[in-house]
Design a protein around this motif. Structure first.
Motif, PDB file in Angstrom:
ATOM      1  N   ALA A   1     -42.014  19.773  15.107  1.00  0.00           N
ATOM      2  CA  ALA A   1     -42.953  18.648  15.204  1.00  0.00           C
ATOM      3  C   ALA A   1     -42.246  17.346  15.551  1.00  0.00           C
ATOM      4  O   ALA A   1     -42.905  16.318  15.771  1.00  0.00           O
ATOM      5  CB  ALA A   1     -43.712  18.486  13.887  1.00  0.00           C
ATOM      6  N   GLY A   2     -40.904  17.382  15.601  1.00  0.00           N
ATOM      7  CA  GLY A   2     -40.150  16.195  16.002  1.00  0.00           C
ATOM      8  C   GLY A   2     -39.433  15.490  14.880  1.00  0.00           C
ATOM      9  O   GLY A   2     -38.841  14.423  15.102  1.00  0.00           O
ATOM     10  N   ALA A   3     -39.456  16.035  13.673  1.00  0.00           N
ATOM     11  CA  ALA A   3     -38.776  15.401  12.546  1.00  0.00           C
ATOM     12  C   ALA A   3     -37.263  15.470  12.734  1.00  0.00           C
ATOM     13  O   ALA A   3     -36.732  16.488  13.168  1.00  0.00           O
ATOM     14  CB  ALA A   3     -39.169  16.087  11.240  1.00  0.00           C
ATOM     15  N   SER A   4     -36.571  14.386  12.432  1.00  0.00           N
ATOM     16  CA  SER A   4     -35.115  14.353  12.523  1.00  0.00           C
ATOM     17  C   SER A   4     -34.521  15.250  11.434  1.00  0.00           C
ATOM     18  O   SER A   4     -34.859  15.087  10.258  1.00  0.00           O
ATOM     19  CB  SER A   4     -34.597  12.921  12.345  1.00  0.00           C
ATOM     20  N   PRO A   5     -33.655  16.194  11.777  1.00  0.00           N
ATOM     21  CA  PRO A   5     -33.187  17.195  10.803  1.00  0.00           C
ATOM     22  C   PRO A   5     -32.544  16.599   9.550  1.00  0.00           C
ATOM     23  O   PRO A   5     -32.960  16.909   8.437  1.00  0.00           O
ATOM     24  CB  PRO A   5     -32.177  18.011  11.616  1.00  0.00           C
ATOM     25  N   PHE A   6     -31.521  15.764   9.724  1.00  0.00           N
ATOM     26  CA  PHE A   6     -30.802  15.249   8.560  1.00  0.00           C
ATOM     27  C   PHE A   6     -31.672  14.290   7.739  1.00  0.00           C
ATOM     28  O   PHE A   6     -31.625  14.299   6.506  1.00  0.00           O
ATOM     29  CB  PHE A   6     -29.516  14.520   8.994  1.00  0.00           C
ATOM     30  N   PHE A   7     -32.479  13.480   8.441  1.00  0.00           N
ATOM     31  CA  PHE A   7     -33.324  12.524   7.728  1.00  0.00           C
ATOM     32  C   PHE A   7     -34.396  13.236   6.925  1.00  0.00           C
ATOM     33  O   PHE A   7     -34.630  12.906   5.757  1.00  0.00           O
ATOM     34  CB  PHE A   7     -33.977  11.557   8.722  1.00  0.00           C
ATOM     35  N   SER A   8     -35.059  14.229   7.529  1.00  0.00           N
ATOM     36  CA  SER A   8     -36.112  14.945   6.807  1.00  0.00           C
ATOM     37  C   SER A   8     -35.531  15.742   5.648  1.00  0.00           C
ATOM     38  O   SER A   8     -36.135  15.815   4.570  1.00  0.00           O
ATOM     39  CB  SER A   8     -36.885  15.868   7.759  1.00  0.00           C
ATOM     40  N   ALA A   9     -34.339  16.329   5.834  1.00  0.00           N
ATOM     41  CA  ALA A   9     -33.685  17.040   4.732  1.00  0.00           C
ATOM     42  C   ALA A   9     -33.304  16.075   3.615  1.00  0.00           C
ATOM     43  O   ALA A   9     -33.482  16.369   2.427  1.00  0.00           O
ATOM     44  CB  ALA A   9     -32.444  17.765   5.245  1.00  0.00           C
ATOM     45  N   GLY A  10     -32.782  14.903   3.993  1.00  0.00           N
ATOM     46  CA  GLY A  10     -32.390  13.919   2.988  1.00  0.00           C
ATOM     47  C   GLY A  10     -33.567  13.397   2.182  1.00  0.00           C
ATOM     48  O   GLY A  10     -33.507  13.299   0.948  1.00  0.00           O
ATOM     49  N   ILE A  11     -34.658  13.061   2.888  1.00  0.00           N
ATOM     50  CA  ILE A  11     -35.863  12.591   2.202  1.00  0.00           C
ATOM     51  C   ILE A  11     -36.392  13.669   1.268  1.00  0.00           C
ATOM     52  O   ILE A  11     -36.789  13.402   0.124  1.00  0.00           O
ATOM     53  CB  ILE A  11     -36.947  12.196   3.232  1.00  0.00           C
ATOM     54  N   ARG A  12     -36.403  14.915   1.750  1.00  0.00           N
ATOM     55  CA  ARG A  12     -36.906  16.038   0.944  1.00  0.00           C
ATOM     56  C   ARG A  12     -36.181  16.129  -0.382  1.00  0.00           C
ATOM     57  O   ARG A  12     -36.805  16.132  -1.447  1.00  0.00           O
ATOM     58  CB  ARG A  12     -36.741  17.334   1.734  1.00  0.00           C
ATOM     59  N   PHE A  13     -34.863  16.200  -0.339  1.00  0.00           N
ATOM     60  CA  PHE A  13     -34.112  16.453  -1.566  1.00  0.00           C
ATOM     61  C   PHE A  13     -33.966  15.208  -2.433  1.00  0.00           C
ATOM     62  O   PHE A  13     -33.992  15.307  -3.663  1.00  0.00           O
ATOM     63  CB  PHE A  13     -32.742  17.037  -1.222  1.00  0.00           C
TER      64      PHE A  13
ATOM     65  N   ALA B   1     -32.052  18.283 -10.628  1.00  0.00           N
ATOM     66  CA  ALA B   1     -32.550  17.006 -10.118  1.00  0.00           C
ATOM     67  C   ALA B   1     -31.394  16.085  -9.737  1.00  0.00           C
ATOM     68  O   ALA B   1     -31.419  15.440  -8.683  1.00  0.00           O
ATOM     69  CB  ALA B   1     -33.435  16.336 -11.168  1.00  0.00           C
ATOM     70  N   ALA B   2     -30.383  16.045 -10.581  1.00  0.00           N
ATOM     71  CA  ALA B   2     -29.236  15.166 -10.321  1.00  0.00           C
ATOM     72  C   ALA B   2     -28.488  15.588  -9.061  1.00  0.00           C
ATOM     73  O   ALA B   2     -28.149  14.748  -8.216  1.00  0.00           O
ATOM     74  CB  ALA B   2     -28.292  15.170 -11.524  1.00  0.00           C
ATOM     75  N   GLN B   3     -28.252  16.908  -8.913  1.00  0.00           N
ATOM     76  CA  GLN B   3     -27.515  17.352  -7.726  1.00  0.00           C
ATOM     77  C   GLN B   3     -28.335  17.160  -6.462  1.00  0.00           C
ATOM     78  O   GLN B   3     -27.783  16.862  -5.395  1.00  0.00           O
ATOM     79  CB  GLN B   3     -27.043  18.805  -7.904  1.00  0.00           C
ATOM     80  N   MET B   4     -29.666  17.308  -6.537  1.00  0.00           N
ATOM     81  CA  MET B   4     -30.500  17.081  -5.359  1.00  0.00           C
ATOM     82  C   MET B   4     -30.486  15.614  -4.952  1.00  0.00           C
ATOM     83  O   MET B   4     -30.510  15.297  -3.755  1.00  0.00           O
ATOM     84  CB  MET B   4     -31.936  17.550  -5.624  1.00  0.00           C
ATOM     85  N   MET B   5     -30.448  14.699  -5.923  1.00  0.00           N
ATOM     86  CA  MET B   5     -30.377  13.276  -5.603  1.00  0.00           C
ATOM     87  C   MET B   5     -29.087  12.958  -4.853  1.00  0.00           C
ATOM     88  O   MET B   5     -29.101  12.247  -3.838  1.00  0.00           O
ATOM     89  CB  MET B   5     -30.475  12.455  -6.881  1.00  0.00           C
ATOM     90  N   TYR B   6     -27.980  13.499  -5.337  1.00  0.00           N
ATOM     91  CA  TYR B   6     -26.705  13.260  -4.660  1.00  0.00           C
ATOM     92  C   TYR B   6     -26.689  13.905  -3.273  1.00  0.00           C
ATOM     93  O   TYR B   6     -26.291  13.275  -2.285  1.00  0.00           O
ATOM     94  CB  TYR B   6     -25.550  13.818  -5.501  1.00  0.00           C
ATOM     95  N   GLY B   7     -27.110  15.171  -3.198  1.00  0.00           N
ATOM     96  CA  GLY B   7     -27.124  15.852  -1.914  1.00  0.00           C
ATOM     97  C   GLY B   7     -28.050  15.176  -0.921  1.00  0.00           C
ATOM     98  O   GLY B   7     -27.714  15.020   0.265  1.00  0.00           O
ATOM     99  N   GLY B   8     -29.242  14.761  -1.385  1.00  0.00           N
ATOM    100  CA  GLY B   8     -30.184  14.066  -0.523  1.00  0.00           C
ATOM    101  C   GLY B   8     -29.639  12.744  -0.032  1.00  0.00           C
ATOM    102  O   GLY B   8     -29.810  12.375   1.143  1.00  0.00           O
ATOM    103  N   ALA B   9     -28.960  11.998  -0.919  1.00  0.00           N
ATOM    104  CA  ALA B   9     -28.364  10.717  -0.531  1.00  0.00           C
ATOM    105  C   ALA B   9     -27.290  10.923   0.537  1.00  0.00           C
ATOM    106  O   ALA B   9     -27.202  10.157   1.510  1.00  0.00           O
ATOM    107  CB  ALA B   9     -27.772  10.024  -1.752  1.00  0.00           C
ATOM    108  N   MET B  10     -26.481  11.971   0.397  1.00  0.00           N
ATOM    109  CA  MET B  10     -25.447  12.267   1.398  1.00  0.00           C
ATOM    110  C   MET B  10     -26.076  12.616   2.739  1.00  0.00           C
ATOM    111  O   MET B  10     -25.565  12.231   3.800  1.00  0.00           O
ATOM    112  CB  MET B  10     -24.549  13.396   0.901  1.00  0.00           C
ATOM    113  N   LEU B  11     -27.173  13.361   2.709  1.00  0.00           N
ATOM    114  CA  LEU B  11     -27.868  13.704   3.954  1.00  0.00           C
ATOM    115  C   LEU B  11     -28.433  12.461   4.634  1.00  0.00           C
ATOM    116  O   LEU B  11     -28.403  12.351   5.869  1.00  0.00           O
ATOM    117  CB  LEU B  11     -28.993  14.697   3.654  1.00  0.00           C
ATOM    118  N   LEU B  12     -28.948  11.524   3.854  1.00  0.00           N
ATOM    119  CA  LEU B  12     -29.491  10.282   4.417  1.00  0.00           C
ATOM    120  C   LEU B  12     -28.389   9.429   5.032  1.00  0.00           C
ATOM    121  O   LEU B  12     -28.596   8.803   6.076  1.00  0.00           O
ATOM    122  CB  LEU B  12     -30.239   9.497   3.334  1.00  0.00           C
ATOM    123  N   VAL B  13     -27.220   9.406   4.397  1.00  0.00           N
ATOM    124  CA  VAL B  13     -26.072   8.682   4.975  1.00  0.00           C
ATOM    125  C   VAL B  13     -25.664   9.331   6.294  1.00  0.00           C
ATOM    126  O   VAL B  13     -25.397   8.638   7.293  1.00  0.00           O
ATOM    127  CB  VAL B  13     -24.890   8.661   3.986  1.00  0.00           C
TER     128      VAL B  13
END
Length: 308
Positions: A26-38, A184-196
């Motif tokens: 659908a056009g979602a940016s891979p790393f951004f959508s993964a980061g937002i998700r987690f 929850a804690a590991q997803m926050m860290y992993g998601g933040a790394m994906l957003l970076v």
């Protein structure tokens, strides 16, 4: 309870490869959508657990949460989301099914103990079953991008395997902390790394992110895939061992096949049926010792229950 949670997790994860593909198409940016998700899933879960008095901010300051997030979330899903731009969801599921074998290799290397013949046989039979399962419907156009996508997804399974083995240690180290809080804690860290990573490498188009299919995929993956599925996975790792929960990677293609047959009237070939049987046999062989222990515990508690 363990078997019920395992089957529920398999049902959830069996749909996530397709959901990721829908969002990317659908056009979602891979790393951004993964980061937002987690990141969002982690924040929501952490707030819920804090409200229940089962999570404190201090857990977020531990390096173990960062390292687990790098393995279980950042490494594997950066690879998977990027790879699914060029690889079908079915091929991605097949490649991801190598994780239990990598986990066994890591465990044997760390413990320096020889694995049983049944465990090795189960891994190879299960992997062969996944390939047989998807073989009839897989058509691949070989290209450098396809090869790169496959390679990156395979590389991500090393992160997943290492994160799974390490998360078992973390769960034992923080026994007083709920597995849901740790997840929850590991997803926050992993998601933040994906957003970076997204900030550095991607040009995010919000119009594409707000497309109906992209939003539907994102919401489903946040609530069902991450908040529910990954919390159950982390709980199972804490309650059993790293290999047993990871065998969902053998079951997910079978679930996808059944959903396709029921919802989209896709035919099931003899090879697919044979692959499904091989997957079940592989899972049983890998976890034979764990299943025997669960059965022994159940039989041991039955007499006491009957006396009440």
């Amino acid at each position: 309870m363990i078997l019920f949670q395992y089957f529920l997790m398999c049902m959830i994860f069996g749909t996530t490869f397709l959901a990721i593909k829908v969002g990317i198409d659908a056009g979602a940016s891979p790393f951004f959508s993964a980061g937002i998700r987690f990141f969002l899933a982690g924040v929501i879960l952490f707030i819920i657990m804090a409200w229940k008095g089962r999570a404190t901010v201090s857990i977020l300051l531990r390096k173990e949460m960062f390292l687990t997030g790098m393995g279980l979330t950042f490494g594997v899903f950066a690879s998977l989301y990027w790879g699914e731009q060029y690889v079908s969801s079915g091929i991605a599921a097949v490649l991801s099914a190598t994780a239990p074998l990598i986990i066994l290799l890591l465990q044997s290397g760390i413990s320096r103990q020889m694995l049983s013949t049944l465990s090795w046989a189960g891994c190879f039979i299960g992997l062969a079953g996944v390939i047989l399962l998807l073989l009839p419907g897989v058509t691949v156009t070989f290209s450098m991008l396809w090869i790169a996508g496959c390679t990156v997804i395979l590389f991500g399974q090393i992160f997943f395997a290492a994160g799974t083995v390490y998360s078992r240690r973390v769960a034992q180290q923080f026994q007083e902390v709920s597995p849901i809080t740790l997840n929850a804690a590991q997803m926050m860290y992993g998601g933040a790394m994906l957003l970076v990573l997204s900030l550095i490498t991607e040009d995010v188009h919000m119009a594409s992110m707000l497309a109906p299919n992209a939003l539907l995929s994102l919401f489903y993956l946040i609530i069902v895939g991450s908040m529910m599925g990954h919390s159950i996975f982390y709980w199972l790792v804490a309650k059993t061992n790293p290999v047993f929960p990871a065998t969902w990677l053998y079951v997910s293609p079978l679930i996808a096949l059944c959903l396709g047959a029921v919802l989209y009237h896709e035919p099931i070939s003899f090879l697919s049926l044979l692959g499904g049987i091989a997957i079940v046999i592989g899972i049983v062989l890998i976890n034979l010792n764990s299943l025997q222990q669960l059965w022994s515990k159940k039989r041991a508690t039955t007499p006491a229950d009957n006396k009440v």
